[in-house]
Enzyme design. Sequence first.
Site, PDB file in Angstrom:
ATOM      1  N   ARG A  51     -87.377   7.577 100.725  1.00  0.00           N
ATOM      2  CA  ARG A  51     -87.092   6.319 101.395  1.00  0.00           C
ATOM      3  C   ARG A  51     -88.018   6.186 102.606  1.00  0.00           C
ATOM      4  O   ARG A  51     -88.701   7.130 102.989  1.00  0.00           O
ATOM      5  CB  ARG A  51     -85.607   6.150 101.767  1.00  0.00           C
ATOM      6  N   GLY A  52     -87.977   4.954 103.192  1.00  0.00           N
ATOM      7  CA  GLY A  52     -88.950   4.641 104.219  1.00  0.00           C
ATOM      8  C   GLY A  52     -90.111   3.913 103.548  1.00  0.00           C
ATOM      9  O   GLY A  52     -90.612   4.355 102.503  1.00  0.00           O
ATOM     10  N   ALA A  53     -90.529   2.797 104.146  1.00  0.00           N
ATOM     11  CA  ALA A  53     -91.443   1.892 103.444  1.00  0.00           C
ATOM     12  C   ALA A  53     -92.723   2.561 102.923  1.00  0.00           C
ATOM     13  O   ALA A  53     -93.032   2.464 101.722  1.00  0.00           O
ATOM     14  CB  ALA A  53     -91.760   0.702 104.350  1.00  0.00           C
ATOM     15  N   ARG A  94     -86.192  -1.463  94.743  1.00  0.00           N
ATOM     16  CA  ARG A  94     -85.697  -1.923  96.050  1.00  0.00           C
ATOM     17  C   ARG A  94     -86.516  -3.147  96.459  1.00  0.00           C
ATOM     18  O   ARG A  94     -87.731  -3.178  96.244  1.00  0.00           O
ATOM     19  CB  ARG A  94     -85.817  -0.821  97.130  1.00  0.00           C
ATOM     20  N   GLN A 201     -79.625   7.820 108.572  1.00  0.00           N
ATOM     21  CA  GLN A 201     -81.010   8.314 108.565  1.00  0.00           C
ATOM     22  C   GLN A 201     -81.401   8.887 109.927  1.00  0.00           C
ATOM     23  O   GLN A 201     -82.220   9.800 110.018  1.00  0.00           O
ATOM     24  CB  GLN A 201     -81.984   7.190 108.172  1.00  0.00           C
ATOM     25  N   ASP A 242     -90.065  -2.357 107.534  1.00  0.00           N
ATOM     26  CA  ASP A 242     -90.199  -2.427 106.073  1.00  0.00           C
ATOM     27  C   ASP A 242     -91.055  -3.595 105.619  1.00  0.00           C
ATOM     28  O   ASP A 242     -91.624  -3.567 104.529  1.00  0.00           O
ATOM     29  CB  ASP A 242     -88.818  -2.509 105.426  1.00  0.00           C
ATOM     30  N   ASN A 252     -86.319  -4.317 109.491  1.00  0.00           N
ATOM     31  CA  ASN A 252     -86.136  -2.865 109.575  1.00  0.00           C
ATOM     32  C   ASN A 252     -84.661  -2.573 109.316  1.00  0.00           C
ATOM     33  O   ASN A 252     -83.841  -3.484 109.132  1.00  0.00           O
ATOM     34  CB  ASN A 252     -86.600  -2.332 110.935  1.00  0.00           C
ATOM     35  N   LYS A 253     -84.322  -1.300 109.326  1.00  0.00           N
ATOM     36  CA  LYS A 253     -82.958  -0.855 109.030  1.00  0.00           C
ATOM     37  C   LYS A 253     -81.913  -1.672 109.780  1.00  0.00           C
ATOM     38  O   LYS A 253     -82.095  -1.995 110.948  1.00  0.00           O
ATOM     39  CB  LYS A 253     -82.846   0.625 109.390  1.00  0.00           C
TER      40      LYS A 253
HETATM   41  O1  MRU Z   1     -83.238   2.366 103.730  1.00  0.00           O
HETATM   42  P1  MRU Z   1     -84.387   3.173 104.266  1.00  0.00           P
HETATM   43  O2  MRU Z   1     -83.977   4.521 104.742  1.00  0.00           O
HETATM   44  O3  MRU Z   1     -85.521   3.212 103.292  1.00  0.00           O
HETATM   45  O4  MRU Z   1     -84.886   2.356 105.536  1.00  0.00           O
HETATM   46  C1  MRU Z   1     -86.035   2.814 106.195  1.00  0.00           C
HETATM   47  C2  MRU Z   1     -86.357   2.059 107.430  1.00  0.00           C
HETATM   48  O5  MRU Z   1     -85.724   1.099 107.784  1.00  0.00           O
HETATM   49  C3  MRU Z   1     -87.575   2.525 108.183  1.00  0.00           C
HETATM   50  O6  MRU Z   1     -87.432   2.300 109.552  1.00  0.00           O
HETATM   51  C4  MRU Z   1     -88.808   1.753 107.675  1.00  0.00           C
HETATM   52  O7  MRU Z   1     -88.904   1.857 106.293  1.00  0.00           O
HETATM   53  C5  MRU Z   1     -90.044   2.236 108.297  1.00  0.00           C
HETATM   54  S1  MRU Z   1     -90.512   3.835 107.713  1.00  0.00           S
HETATM   55  C6  MRU Z   1     -91.966   4.299 108.427  1.00  0.00           C
END
Ligand code: MRU
Length: 349
Positions: A51-53, A94, A201, A242, A252-253
């Site tokens: 996970r994470g963009a 996703r 996270q 993201d 973002n999250k």
């Molecule tokens: O649902 P996730 O854990 O994939 O969400 C991730 C985030 O919101 C991160 O902050 C974002 O992807 C940036 S990662 C460098």
Amino acid sequence: MSSNDDLIRPVQWADGATRLLDQTLLPGETTYKDCRTAEEVWEAIYALRVRGAPAIGVAAAYGLVTSVWPSAAASPADLLAEVEAAADYLATSRPTAVNLFWALDRMRGIARSSAVASAQDMKAALLDEAHAIYHEDDALCHAIGEHGASLVADGETLLTHCNAGGLATSGYGTALAVMFSAHALGKGISVYVDETRPLLQGARLTTWELMRAGIPCTLISDNAAAHVFAQGRVQRVVVGSDRIAANGDAANKIGTYGVAVLAREHGIPFHVAAPTSTLDMSLAHGGLIPIEERAAEEVTEGFGRRTAPDGVDVYAPAFDVTPAKYITSIITERGVHLPPFTESLKTDA
Ligand code: MRU
């Protein structure tokens, strides 16, 4: 330290498999999962094993190669059809992180344009491109770290939300890259980490990374941020993203928007750190960014016992959009972009 690659390899290529550090098991267990089919890669992205963009983008690129690796396609044209089908499928895993679509489009581009003699040669070209996406991301993250660290004063305490670290990229992070770089420069920083409900996270991943890097950090519940700001404990907020629209609105999250509003109220700079692969210049504003909704159980059961009555209605958006007016700067590998972002993202990115 200048890199945490020695410690964290969230996505790797392993002889046809896409090998992922299963982030759902952290911090308790460091277990890798070898995905050998498109379905396994899709599940790993959907279930947040990766996970994470940027990491999702890298995993999708390798995952596409994994999907077609065993193919017995007789010609490049036949393999191209399989690549397109696998890319279409992985793209449904996703919806919010644009890096997923960006990486898959890059991979499709290679399959469509490569003048190769055989399906085997096309597979090799696809693997080269996935490796390129991986290595480029690592270089971009280090550049983001250097640009961002230039904003950080000695002795500052920062706050971050979710995990935008090595785990969320090819290994060095975006928001956490700023912190790793500032730490490497001897700036003596410390970090407050929002736990980041519902999937934690921040608590599970960001504190794990910061502690491994030797950066002093303090975990807080999400609802403690206002109090921590009011007490003057934080001088700067840095988060990842993201997807960033052309006007600088940044997804973002879930919970990031609230942190940004609170930061503004307390006069604290709020920065978004992301590679340009996270920019979506096709969207004029953040209202157009698709926001993923997750299963109710992620809120009612989280990682433990049930915490709400059976049958309760739940709304579980995974992301929110921070309006550009709350963002002090957007830090990409190209530099520090200032408002108005409609201009600075266009000209600098
Ligand atoms: O649902 P996730 O854990 O994939 O969400 C991730 C985030 O919101 C991160 O902050 C974002 O992807 C940036 S990662 C460098």
